[in-house]
Design a protein around this motif. Structure first.
Motif, PDB file in Angstrom:
ATOM      1  N   ALA A 276       0.876  -1.294   0.200  1.00 12.11           N
ATOM      2  CA  ALA A 276       0.132   0.003   0.112  1.00 12.11           C
ATOM      3  C   ALA A 276       1.088   1.411  -0.019  1.00 12.11           C
ATOM      4  O   ALA A 276       0.418   2.370  -0.862  1.00 12.11           O
ATOM      5  N   GLU A 277       2.032   0.972   0.973  1.00 13.49           N
ATOM      6  CA  GLU A 277       2.600   2.020   0.463  1.00 13.49           C
ATOM      7  C   GLU A 277       3.765   2.311  -0.394  1.00 13.49           C
ATOM      8  O   GLU A 277       3.818   3.612  -1.356  1.00 13.49           O
ATOM      9  N   LEU A 278       4.293   1.593  -0.680  1.00 10.69           N
ATOM     10  CA  LEU A 278       4.571   1.512  -2.255  1.00 10.69           C
ATOM     11  C   LEU A 278       3.543   2.185  -3.203  1.00 10.69           C
ATOM     12  O   LEU A 278       3.764   2.820  -4.141  1.00 10.69           O
ATOM     13  N   ALA A 279       2.441   1.951  -3.441  1.00  9.35           N
ATOM     14  CA  ALA A 279       1.472   2.316  -4.578  1.00  9.35           C
ATOM     15  C   ALA A 279       1.078   3.655  -4.049  1.00  9.35           C
ATOM     16  O   ALA A 279       0.569   4.307  -4.936  1.00  9.35           O
ATOM     17  N   ARG A 280       0.780   3.855  -2.816  1.00 11.09           N
ATOM     18  CA  ARG A 280       0.502   5.746  -2.718  1.00 11.09           C
ATOM     19  C   ARG A 280       1.645   6.326  -3.085  1.00 11.09           C
ATOM     20  O   ARG A 280       1.402   7.279  -3.580  1.00 11.09           O
ATOM     21  N   LEU A 281       2.950   6.278  -3.310  1.00 17.50           N
ATOM     22  CA  LEU A 281       4.241   6.670  -3.163  1.00 17.50           C
ATOM     23  C   LEU A 281       4.542   6.772  -4.937  1.00 17.50           C
ATOM     24  O   LEU A 281       5.742   7.189  -5.661  1.00 17.50           O
ATOM     25  N   GLY A 282       3.903   5.353  -5.702  1.00 18.01           N
ATOM     26  CA  GLY A 282       3.116   5.052  -7.230  1.00 18.01           C
ATOM     27  C   GLY A 282       4.184   4.482  -7.770  1.00 18.01           C
ATOM     28  O   GLY A 282       5.214   5.073  -8.878  1.00 18.01           O
ATOM     29  N   ILE A 283       5.202   3.662  -6.684  1.00 17.35           N
ATOM     30  CA  ILE A 283       6.107   2.983  -7.219  1.00 17.35           C
ATOM     31  C   ILE A 283       5.310   1.716  -7.356  1.00 17.35           C
ATOM     32  O   ILE A 283       4.640   0.937  -6.676  1.00 17.35           O
ATOM     33  N   ASP A 284       5.415   1.038  -8.404  1.00 21.15           N
ATOM     34  CA  ASP A 284       4.754  -0.662  -9.087  1.00 21.15           C
ATOM     35  C   ASP A 284       5.615  -1.713  -8.443  1.00 21.15           C
ATOM     36  O   ASP A 284       4.357  -2.982  -8.236  1.00 21.15           O
ATOM     37  N   SER A 285       6.447  -1.795  -8.637  1.00 19.65           N
ATOM     38  CA  SER A 285       7.023  -2.652  -7.792  1.00 19.65           C
ATOM     39  C   SER A 285       8.879  -2.388  -7.092  1.00 19.65           C
ATOM     40  O   SER A 285       9.030  -1.341  -7.498  1.00 19.65           O
TER      41      SER A 285
END
Length: 119
Positions: A36-45
């Motif tokens: 969820a944190e990666l997605a919030r930061l716009g990081i796909d992987s």
């Protein structure tokens, strides 16, 4: 007055360099990712994460961050890590031997950052 909190290693690809250091250091592991944190930061992987954390197994300090920077490494490190270990095992992980001294060897990690291994 102060206490060492973190060590930060600049690099081109944090995820792969974090795997190298986590394999080299017995008492460290890559911190779990929060999707969820990666997605919030716009990081796909996790492979694209610009800053990967290595944490001690006991939760202590220092932590080690591998952080993406745009410029390549061009000169000798002014600060480096010293580790106790088996040089041949470290070389098998992808390190490069730079020089042999009486009591230690100078190596570089896969991105050229110097460190010393004491047998």
């Amino acid at each position: 007055m102060a206490r060492l909190r973190d060590i930060v290693i600049d690099c081109k690809h944090p995820a792969s360099l974090a795997r190298f250091w986590a394999a080299l250091l017995d008492d460290y592991e890559i911190a779990p990712y929060d999707d969820a944190e990666l997605a919030r930061l716009g990081i796909d992987s996790p492979e694209d994460d610009p800053s990967v954390l290595l944490q001690r197994l006991d939760g202590g300090a220092p932590r080690i961050f591998l952080t993406r920077v745009p410029e390549p490494k061009t000169v000798k490190n002014r600060v480096h890590l010293d580790v106790d270990g088996d040089v041949d095992a470290v070389l098998a992980l992808g390190a490069t031997l730079v020089a042999k001294y009486d009591d230690h060897d100078l190596l570089t990690d896969p991105e050229g950052n110097e460190f010393c291994v004491f047998p």
